[in-house]
Design a protein around this motif. Structure first.
Motif, short mmCIF file in Angstrom:
data_model
loop_
_atom_site.label_atom_id
_atom_site.label_comp_id
_atom_site.label_asym_id
_atom_site.label_seq_id
_atom_site.Cartn_x
_atom_site.Cartn_y
_atom_site.Cartn_z
N GLY A 116 0.47 -1.65 -0.03
CA GLY A 116 -0.02 -0.08 -0.21
C GLY A 116 0.78 1.43 0.06
N GLY A 117 -0.40 2.21 -0.29
CA GLY A 117 0.73 3.79 -0.19
C GLY A 117 1.90 4.13 1.25
N LYS A 118 0.86 4.05 1.80
CA LYS A 118 0.81 4.27 2.95
C LYS A 118 1.90 3.15 4.00
N ASN A 119 3.11 2.60 3.93
CA ASN A 119 4.48 1.78 3.91
C ASN A 119 4.39 2.03 2.50
N ALA A 120 4.64 1.64 1.91
CA ALA A 120 5.93 1.80 1.47
C ALA A 120 5.98 3.30 1.14
N SER A 121 5.42 4.24 1.13
CA SER A 121 6.27 5.85 1.55
C SER A 121 6.87 5.50 2.68
N LEU A 122 6.31 4.96 4.45
CA LEU A 122 6.96 5.13 5.28
C LEU A 122 8.85 4.28 5.34
N GLY A 123 8.61 3.08 4.22
CA GLY A 123 9.94 2.26 4.32
C GLY A 123 11.02 3.22 2.85
N GLU A 124 10.44 3.81 2.03
CA GLU A 124 10.46 4.86 1.74
C GLU A 124 12.30 5.85 2.77
N MET A 125 11.05 5.82 3.32
CA MET A 125 11.57 7.08 4.09
C MET A 125 12.26 6.67 5.41
N THR A 126 12.36 5.66 5.36
CA THR A 126 13.43 4.71 6.43
C THR A 126 14.85 4.20 5.92
N GLN A 127 14.20 3.75 3.90
CA GLN A 127 15.53 3.56 4.51
C GLN A 127 16.76 4.68 3.87
N HIS A 128 15.71 6.26 3.25
CA HIS A 128 16.61 7.04 2.78
C HIS A 128 16.97 8.37 3.74
N LEU A 129 16.95 8.43 4.42
CA LEU A 129 16.30 9.68 5.02
C LEU A 129 17.13 9.36 7.14
N SER A 130 17.03 8.30 7.08
CA SER A 130 17.42 7.82 8.09
C SER A 130 18.71 8.21 8.58
N GLY A 131 19.30 7.19 7.10
CA GLY A 131 21.25 7.90 7.31
C GLY A 131 21.28 9.15 7.26
N LEU A 132 20.49 9.73 7.44
CA LEU A 132 20.62 11.45 7.72
C LEU A 132 19.79 12.03 8.63
N GLY A 133 19.98 11.07 9.87
CA GLY A 133 19.54 11.93 10.90
C GLY A 133 17.75 12.03 11.39
N ILE A 134 17.68 11.38 10.52
CA ILE A 134 16.05 11.81 10.39
C ILE A 134 15.02 10.66 11.46
N ARG A 135 15.01 11.19 12.20
CA ARG A 135 14.23 10.01 13.62
C ARG A 135 13.35 9.30 13.28
N ILE A 136 12.65 7.79 12.12
CA ILE A 136 11.45 7.77 11.97
C ILE A 136 11.20 6.63 12.46
N PRO A 137 10.20 6.88 13.47
CA PRO A 137 9.47 5.62 14.22
C PRO A 137 9.42 4.41 13.91
N GLU A 138 9.87 3.14 14.29
CA GLU A 138 10.30 2.15 14.05
C GLU A 138 9.13 1.31 13.61
N GLY A 139 8.78 0.54 13.03
CA GLY A 139 8.16 -0.49 13.09
C GLY A 139 7.64 -1.40 11.59
N PHE A 140 6.59 -2.19 11.27
CA PHE A 140 6.85 -2.94 10.41
C PHE A 140 5.26 -2.94 9.90
N ALA A 141 5.12 -3.72 7.92
CA ALA A 141 4.07 -3.51 7.42
C ALA A 141 3.32 -5.39 7.14
N VAL A 142 2.23 -5.67 7.25
CA VAL A 142 1.31 -6.34 7.42
C VAL A 142 1.35 -6.33 5.97
N ASN A 143 1.81 -8.08 4.57
CA ASN A 143 1.30 -7.18 3.15
C ASN A 143 -0.02 -7.82 3.02
N ALA A 144 -0.56 -7.11 1.61
CA ALA A 144 -2.05 -7.01 1.11
C ALA A 144 -2.37 -8.70 0.68
N VAL A 145 -1.39 -9.73 1.10
CA VAL A 145 -1.75 -11.11 0.75
C VAL A 145 -2.32 -11.28 2.03
#
Length: 234
Positions: free
Chosen positions: A19-48
């Motif tokens: 889904g869009g929300k989880n995919a965006s959260l994943g994108e932010m976690t991957q690309h912004l965490s290393g820049l010092g932006i703190r994104i609360p951790e979590g996980f996604a349950v897939n649509a399957v």
């Protein structure tokens, strides 16, 4: 198939599965965490897992039959169909393999208070935005409450508003699936929260950030319950 994935392992290319929300959260976690932006951790349950949930409980065909009573032009039978679909899901239980996978990830996080968020697979598309059509549950604590919130997220795919929105945009109700995001809560009651846009929303100017914030939970800002502070940053 593995039902769950941490945000750090998914990205924007996974919209069809998470889904869009989880995919965006994943994108932010991957690309912004290393820049010092703190994104609360979590996980996604897939649509399957959502489709597995419906099939295992034998309600897929019942929901499909109920939704056939809704007319695309007049929306006749809307309330009855919506209530029936949610009633079917209210009687369902999460399959043991799915609940075990969810709880394993939850315990890996340290079993904190979490937000349980709906993420539709048709969310945030160029021609439609399903964001806000489904439910989010805040300050969920404990195993039983977490699993119940997940089930209620699934049921929220069939609210009156969600059904109408899909009808108006020509989406097949059962082609749209639901992913769930489970994310650590931030103590916004001790500080501020709000919404930030990476563009000036009124003019489209791209070199500005629009920030609206208030004390307490961010949903107060989103729902218009408070008049937030607003800062435009060049």
């Amino acid at each position: 198939m593995k039902w769950t994935q941490p945000f750090s392992s998914i990205g924007i290319h996974d919209v069809a599965v998470f889904g869009g929300k989880n995919a965006s959260l994943g994108e932010m976690t991957q690309h912004l965490s290393g820049l010092g932006i703190r994104i609360p951790e979590g996980f996604a349950v897939n649509a399957v897992a959502f489709r597995f949930f419906l099939q295992e409980n034998g309600v897929y065909e019942k929901i499909a039959a109920a939704l056939k009573t809704v007319s695309p032009k007049t929306l006749n039978g809307l309330r009855e169909a919506s209530a029936d679909c949610r009633a079917f899901i209210d009687k369902c239980k999460l399959p043991s393999t799915l609940s075990t996978a969810i709880l394993e990830e939850y315990h890996r996080m340290g079993s904190p208070a979490v937000a349980v968020r709906s993420s539709a697979t048709a969310e945030d598309l160029p021609d439609a935005s399903f964001a806000g059509q489904q439910e989010t549950f805040l300050h969920i604590e404990g195993e039983a409450a977490l699993l119940e919130a997940c089930r209620r997220c699934y049921a929220s795919l069939f609210t009156d508003r969600a059904i109408v929105y899909r009808q108006q945009h020509g989406y097949d109700h059962l082609e749209v699936a639901l992913s769930i995001g489970v994310q650590r809560m931030v103590r916004s009651d001790l500080a501020c929260s709000g919404v930030m846009f990476s563009i000036d929303t009124e003019t489209g100017f791209r070199d500005a950030v629009l920030l609206t914030a208030a004390y307490g939970l961010g949903e107060n800002v989103v729902q218009g319950a408070v008049n937030p502070d607003e800062v435009l940053i060049f």
